[in-house]
Scaffold this active site. Structure first.
Site, PDB file in Angstrom:
ATOM      1  N   SER A 160       0.829  -1.197   0.000  1.00  0.00           N
ATOM      2  CA  SER A 160       0.000   0.000   0.000  1.00  0.00           C
ATOM      3  C   SER A 160       0.868   1.254   0.000  1.00  0.00           C
ATOM      4  CB  SER A 160      -0.913   0.010   1.221  1.00  0.00           C
ATOM      5  OG  SER A 160      -0.154   0.191   2.405  1.00  0.00           O
ATOM      6  N   CYS A 197      -2.909  -5.322  -7.556  1.00  0.00           N
ATOM      7  CA  CYS A 197      -2.548  -3.912  -7.707  1.00  0.00           C
ATOM      8  C   CYS A 197      -2.801  -3.410  -9.123  1.00  0.00           C
ATOM      9  CB  CYS A 197      -1.090  -3.679  -7.322  1.00  0.00           C
ATOM     10  SG  CYS A 197       0.107  -4.491  -8.397  1.00  0.00           S
TER      11      CYS A 197
END
Length: 496
Positions: free
Chosen positions: A227, A282
């Site tokens: 993240s 992602c």
């Protein structure tokens, strides 16, 4: 029975000594399958010491020897893909076909690294000055580390380790504690391939292990995928301690659909890119930007496809989408659906109401329409099976939306207009672009990485930039005595 997953240091499994463990679950059943040791700083130091010793030998290994190990590893990975895929599915939850796809992309990176004799070539300039030659070489850094996410427990470690090891480094892996078994399988396979003990190590852990890696003086470089807040922390902490750092952060990938697009093609792409691996990628498409009159047609086409997706245990070959990684993450994703509805988005398909298995960490597919840029379903990285549709009147509206977003990992455009596609690839401020390709992950001989809040540092992952990241350049300038004036008998006349 709950098994125990320990560290891999010096070519052997070593039980943890910190006294701390974390549970590992099968997300399809919700049952704990294992517990994993969490390393202390001292245990990380032990792994680094072993790696440092092994790196001294490995950096001296010939390129042909390194290549032989890489080829052997590649063959073992290929031959045993079914075994590894089952391990990935059991702890991550993704369907077996997704697990095999992950392994296939990992193989591409290993195959690229097999070309290390070509990749490590330097340059040579004879007679740069009178009697002076100049040449460049690339040398390994020593001990490097990778901190990898749960969503690709085999592929992402091999994005890093394949090139790092090929270049002559020792590699310390800190995988996600949520699905750690794939890392242990890789360690054992590297050993079977002939890699010297200590060149590849695995330390499991949480923040304590991460901080130990980021501050250890004998680790020269750290690679990270995760993240954005953690990527920023990794980058700032690692660089503050003198390390090279490549830290790939979060994403909010947009797919632009122009009015002239093949709507069926775009809808198929949106479904696979948004809901594959339960959206825990992602490179997942999380926002579809429908331009002009494409909106209603696109939403209807996507909504018509979602009831056909079978949600269940990823080990079942008939399953299209598996569970999310943990109960807490599932509940967090579901809360975004609630927030989107409360803020005015139209819930076309509601994953909270889907017919999913009662056990396990399941959530159905969700499609939200009329999402605006102020809503949290748009601003935040959800990392789940939620697709938001944003309406735009023009191409310029869509471009402005993407370019103003804090994330810039991947994007795509669907159109039949070559001019519009070319303009998009030129104007869009995103690191990876697909034209009628929803998930534009580069092949292994290019490099992977986004822009803006999706990347910290200036080096992308794997490919040519990966080789440069795991090596440093050295330039040698040399002068030798002129043979015409040498006092050594060279066996031939000394003439100019």
């Amino acid at each position: 029975m709950v098994s125990r997953i320990s560290h891999w240091i010096g070519g052997a499994t070593l039980a943890g000594t910190s006294g701390r463990v974390a549970p590992v679950f099968n997300p399809a059943t919700g049952l704990q399958s294992a517990e994993v040791d969490l390393a202390s700083a001292a245990e990380v130091a032990d792994a680094v010491a072993s790696a440092k010793e092994a790196a001294r030998e490995w950096r001296s290994a010939s390129l042909s020897r390194r290549t032989g190990v890489l080829f052997a590893f590649r063959e073992l990975l290929h031959a045993n893909a079914d075994e590894l895929a089952k391990i990935i599915t059991a702890e991550h939850g993704k369907v077996l076909s997704d697990a095999h796809g992950e392994i296939a992309r990992a193989l591409e990176n290993v195959e690229y690294a097999c070309g290390v004799p070509e990749l490590m070539k330097g340059g040579y300039s004879e007679q740069a000055g009178t009697g002076v030659d100049v040449y460049s070489i690339r040398q390994p850094l020593g001990v490097v580390a990778g901190i990898t996410p749960f969503n690709f427990p085999a592929m992402v470690p091999l994005w890093m380790a394949a090139n790092a090891i090929a270049c002559g480094n020792a590699f310390v892996l800190k995988p996600s504690e949520k699905d750690p078994s794939a890392a242990m399988w890789l360690a054992q396979t590297w050993q079977r391939a002939g890699l010297p003990d200590g060149v590849f190590s695995v330390v499991h852990g949480d923040k304590e292990a991460v901080d130990a890696i980021l501050t250890h003086p004998d680790i020269a470089a750290v690679s990270f995928v995760g993240s954005t807040p953690i990527a920023r922390y990794i980058y700032e902490t690692g660089t503050a301690h003198g390390k090279r750092v490549q830290a790939l952060g979060g994403a909010k990938n947009h797919m632009v659909v122009l009015p002239d697009a093949d709507i069926d093609l775009a809808a198929d792409a949106a479904v696979s890119a948004a809901y594959g691996a339960a959206g825990e990628r992602c490179m997942s498409i999380s926002v579809a930007v429908a331009v002009g009159d494409a909106g209603d047609r696109l939403v209807d086409a996507i909504a018509a496809r979602l009831p056909k997706l079978r949600i269940g245990d990823g080990a079942d070959p008939d399953t299209d989408m598996g569970p999310l990684i943990t109960r807490e993450h599932r509940d967090r994703v579901a809360s975004y659906i609630t927030a989107g509805a409360e803020s005015g988005a139209t819930v076309v398909v509601d994953g909270r109401e889907a017919d999913v298995p009662a056990d396990g960490f399941f959530l159905g597919t969700t499609l939200l329409d009329h999402v605006t840029r102020e809503m949290t379903v748009y601003t935040d990285e959800i990392f789940g099976p939620v697709l938001s549709v944003v309406r735009g009147a023009t191409y310029d509206d869509a471009l402005e939306l993407i370019n103003s977003n804090q994330f810039a990992n991947g994007t795509a455009i669907f159109t039949r207009d070559g001019g519009a596609a070319r303009r998009f690839q030129f104007d869009v401020e995103v690191g990876m672009v697909g034209i009628n390709v929803p998930i534009p992950v580069p092949v292994a001989y290019y490099s992977f990485g986004g822009w803006k809040g999706s990347l910290f540092g200036d080096t992308h992952m794997y490919g040519p930039e990966g080789v440069n990241f795991y090596t440093r350049g050295k330039v040698v300038t040399s002068r030798w005595p002129d043979p015409a004036t040498s006092t050594v008998d060279l066996g031939f006349p000394r003439t100019r």
